[in-house]
Enzyme design. Structure first.
Site, PDB file in Angstrom:
ATOM      1  N   ASP A  23       7.109 -19.739 -11.878  1.00  0.00           N
ATOM      2  CA  ASP A  23       8.491 -19.862 -12.325  1.00  0.00           C
ATOM      3  C   ASP A  23       8.711 -21.341 -12.604  1.00  0.00           C
ATOM      4  O   ASP A  23       8.817 -22.159 -11.680  1.00  0.00           O
ATOM      5  CB  ASP A  23       9.430 -19.344 -11.216  1.00  0.00           C
ATOM      6  CG  ASP A  23      10.907 -19.576 -11.536  1.00  0.00           C
ATOM      7  OD1 ASP A  23      11.206 -20.121 -12.604  1.00  0.00           O
ATOM      8  OD2 ASP A  23      11.751 -19.207 -10.690  1.00  0.00           O
ATOM      9  N   LYS A  86      13.067 -28.935 -18.754  1.00  0.00           N
ATOM     10  CA  LYS A  86      13.078 -27.602 -19.360  1.00  0.00           C
ATOM     11  C   LYS A  86      14.173 -27.489 -20.435  1.00  0.00           C
ATOM     12  O   LYS A  86      14.036 -26.748 -21.397  1.00  0.00           O
ATOM     13  CB  LYS A  86      13.297 -26.561 -18.256  1.00  0.00           C
ATOM     14  CG  LYS A  86      13.235 -25.114 -18.731  1.00  0.00           C
ATOM     15  CD  LYS A  86      13.270 -24.182 -17.539  1.00  0.00           C
ATOM     16  CE  LYS A  86      13.349 -22.728 -17.902  1.00  0.00           C
ATOM     17  NZ  LYS A  86      13.340 -21.873 -16.707  1.00  0.00           N
ATOM     18  N   GLU A 186      12.249 -14.212 -17.583  1.00  0.00           N
ATOM     19  CA  GLU A 186      12.640 -14.300 -16.160  1.00  0.00           C
ATOM     20  C   GLU A 186      13.294 -13.003 -15.661  1.00  0.00           C
ATOM     21  O   GLU A 186      12.943 -12.525 -14.581  1.00  0.00           O
ATOM     22  CB  GLU A 186      13.546 -15.509 -15.943  1.00  0.00           C
ATOM     23  CG  GLU A 186      12.762 -16.817 -16.039  1.00  0.00           C
ATOM     24  CD  GLU A 186      13.626 -18.040 -16.298  1.00  0.00           C
ATOM     25  OE1 GLU A 186      14.858 -17.921 -16.244  1.00  0.00           O
ATOM     26  OE2 GLU A 186      13.058 -19.106 -16.560  1.00  0.00           O
ATOM     27  N   ASP A 210      21.804 -14.446 -13.263  1.00  0.00           N
ATOM     28  CA  ASP A 210      21.019 -15.585 -12.766  1.00  0.00           C
ATOM     29  C   ASP A 210      21.879 -16.854 -12.769  1.00  0.00           C
ATOM     30  O   ASP A 210      22.154 -17.432 -13.822  1.00  0.00           O
ATOM     31  CB  ASP A 210      19.788 -15.753 -13.672  1.00  0.00           C
ATOM     32  CG  ASP A 210      18.869 -16.878 -13.210  1.00  0.00           C
ATOM     33  OD1 ASP A 210      19.285 -17.705 -12.377  1.00  0.00           O
ATOM     34  OD2 ASP A 210      17.722 -16.931 -13.693  1.00  0.00           O
TER      35      ASP A 210
END
Ligand code: AMP
Length: 618
Positions: A23, A86, A186, A210
């Site tokens: 992850d 990211k 994800e 999330d």
């Protein structure tokens, strides 16, 4: 079509080698594997902790330090400490310009359409290289903890990541010496961790909510015959638990009659209060009151006040859930399961809001920080062929793509993609008035097309003459269930179109495929370095072309001195291009850009005022 597993140490086929699940997060990253009891497990190497902060620090020798140790430099050496990389992965400067203030390091903005670069130490780094450093650290930790080489991985990305962000993630893996078996969404990984989708006969519609430290997204997935389809995603990439901390901090400053601007001057106090705010938030997940003293004032907060402070932000996430459902053409009652991901879903108020909206209790018994990595490990296990209960769909054994500038391979359908599949990307011309575009189709894993296998070549003819960069050429690859590839090129402004059909696997034995894969792994590092050099060269050459044309065309707006100084910069870039050194080229290109930027603005202003003169204002 075949799925091939290779033991990288021996070069032989092997089924047992561990494939890890990673992850790669905005704030934290982690790695998981399937333990000998066949259960997914997160890796905690030598007690260093499970979560590795996604922070890279460059010391004076340009050596990268990753994780907790790097995080300590966020306050002491912010310009050399890269966090949230990211957010920059696969993005251009134009994509991130609006939020550039949150980055305390230098993001290069010379060409707003090109992928961003970061200046740290005295070098340029791409987000791919920086993410590669994080992945290297995760690989090393996994190898150390498992006492075995780890060469293959499944890496997760948000469901909303586009093609270029996914490709960048793949490249980062490659740079870290990892063979990226698959890029997985994800939310898909999270549902696998809860065992949803493992039974092919199961049909479910789920929502994955999330909420992390700095990002929020919600995805609606439909799971059928082992296929996860993203029906809709929504969210806000600048909303998360950090906003809760900020709300608490501002509340305390107000309560203590402190001026934000004054406290902001005191870095240490600010940092202490921010940490206190986060501690209060976490404590209020299990208790009703938080009360601590910092210096002369008290940090006090009760649960009810906390909930009032965050309620607007939480409401924003619920609106996003509403929008996602609307886009998926569903209502809350159509959702069979709701899954919680991200540390901020530990806040009971958040959980309750999600439950109220969907009308059912969300799944929350797996640690929300770990659920994605655990699911990635399960997906890795499926790919390793260790779960005979799961049907593995046919996959394409080698990547398919086209040649772009400098002889680079641009992958359109990545290896191991399920078939049938289709993918496309948009290209443009690099020379003014270009009317033909040669499209060469290749198969293979190397970064340079000359090392790959050429499948076909054709010309898209009749593009109307336009300035470089204006034509929009869509190239679409369609790989059908029989492995037949159809490549279509279409210029969108004119509708000019060309199409061919190819059989990529024709004449390829398993041995050849295996050799091509092994070669790509062996040369991964040098390939990526070459790719970066070629990209830097192309950027540099394009800039030379534009700058030379600029001084020719707009000489009347420039002084003699400016023209001669620009020429000196142009020559410096030309010399740099001859050196074949990526950093020298980028540095000289940046300098030329910085130098000519004010002229470009002046010329624009002049052009506007000339245009205005012709108009009568009544
Ligand atoms: P992630 O990005 O998923 O790692 O989530 C990190 C966020 O979760 C940060 O904002 C943390 O402060 C928050 N977080 C971690 N633990 C808790 C907790 N017990 N209660 C509330 N928020 C938490």
């Amino acid at each position: 079509m075949a799925k091939i597993s290779i033991n990288l140490a021996t070069g032989s086929f092997q089924k047992e080698e561990i494939i890890v699940g990673i992850d790669l997060g905005t704030t934290n990253s982690l790695v998981a594997f399937i333990n000998p009891d066949k259960n997914p497990q997160v890796i905690n190497d030598a007690g260093k902790g499970i979560l590795v902060p996604s922070v890279v620090y460059f010391n004076g020798q340009n050596e990268a330090v990753v994780g907790n140790e790097a995080k300590e430099y966020l306050t002491t050496d912010p310009s050399n400490t890269i966090f949230s990389v990211k957010r920059l992965l696969g993005r251009s400067y134009k994509d991130v310009a609006e939020h550039k203030d949150i980055f305390s390091y230098k993001i290069i903005d010379d060409d707003s359409d090109a992928l961003v670069k970061i200046y740290a130490g005295d070098r340029f780094y791409t987000p791919i290289e920086l993410s590669g450093e994080i992945l290297k650290e995760l690989k090393a930790r996994a190898e150390h903890a498992l006492k075995t080489p780890v060469n293959r991985a499944v890496i997760t990305v948000p469901a909303y990541f586009n093609d270029s962000q996914r490709q960048a993630t793949r490249d980062a893996g490659k740079l870290a010496g990892l063979d990226v078996m698959r890029i997985v969404n994800e939310p898909t990984a999270a549902s696998l961790a809860y065992g949803i989708g493992l039974d092919p006969s199961q049909q479910k519609t789920i929502a994955v909510y999330d909420l992390g430290g700095g990002t929020f997204d919600v995805s609606i997935l439909q799971i059928q015959n082992g296929i996860f389809e993203v029906l809709a995603t929504n969210g806000n990439t600048y909303l998360g638990g950090d906003d809760f901390d900020r709300a608490i901090l501002n509340y305390w400053l107000e309560k203590n009659n402190l001026d934000v601007a004054v406290v902001a001057q005191d870095n240490i106090l600010m940092q202490t209060l921010r940490l206190q705010a986060e501690a209060a938030k976490k404590a209020l997940s299990t208790q009703n009151l938080y009360n601590e003293q910092v210096g002369e004032f008290w940090c006090t907060l009760d649960k009810q006040t906390f909930e009032q402070l965050i309620s607007a932000k939480v409401e924003e996430t619920i609106t996003a859930c509403k929008n996602a459902l609307k886009d998926a053409d569903l209502s809350a009652s159509d959702i069979d399961e709701v899954i919680l991901v991200g540390g901020s879903t530990r806040t009971p108020f958040v959980k309750q809001a999600v439950e109220n909206f969907f009308g059912k209790k969300p799944q929350d018994n797996i640690n929300p920080d770990e659920v994605v990595a655990l699911g990635a490990a399960i997906q890795a296990d499926v790919l390793a062929g260790n779960r005979s209960d799961i049907l593995l769909l046919d996959v394409t054994p080698l990547s398919l793509g086209i040649e772009t500038m400098g002889g680079l391979m641009d992958v359109i359908i990545a290896r191991n993609s399920k078939v049938p599949t289709k993918a496309g990307r948009q290209y443009t011309t690099s020379i003014d008035g270009q009317v033909n575009m040669k499209i060469s189709v290749y198969q293979g894993e190397r970064d340079l097309v000359k090392e790959n296998r050429k499948l076909a070549e054709f010309d898209l003819k009749g593009i109307p003459a336009m300035p470089a960069g204006l034509p929009k050429v869509d190239i679409n690859f369609l790989l059908n269930a029989d492995g037949i590839l159809t490549v279509q090129a279409i210029e969108l402004r004119s509708g000019v179109k060309q199409e061919i059909e190819i059989t990529p696997s024709y004449g390829l034995s398993d041995d050849t495929v295996e050799k091509m894969l092994l070669d790509s792994i062996e040369h991964a590092k040098s390939d990526v370095e070459q790719r970066m050099l070629i990209e830097a060269r192309s950027e540099g050459e394009q800039l030379l072309y534009t700058a030379e044309r600029f001084i020719e065309k707009h000489a009347e707006h420039l002084t003699e001195g400016e023209i001669s100084a620009t020429k000196t910069h142009i020559e410096a870039l030309r010399t740099a291009l001859a050196t074949q050194e990526k950093d020298t080229i980028l540095k000289k290109a940046d300098e030329l850009n910085e130098f000519t930027r004010p002229f470009a603005e002046r010329v624009m202003d002049a052009a506007i005022s000339t245009a205005m003169k012709g108009k009568k204002i009544e």
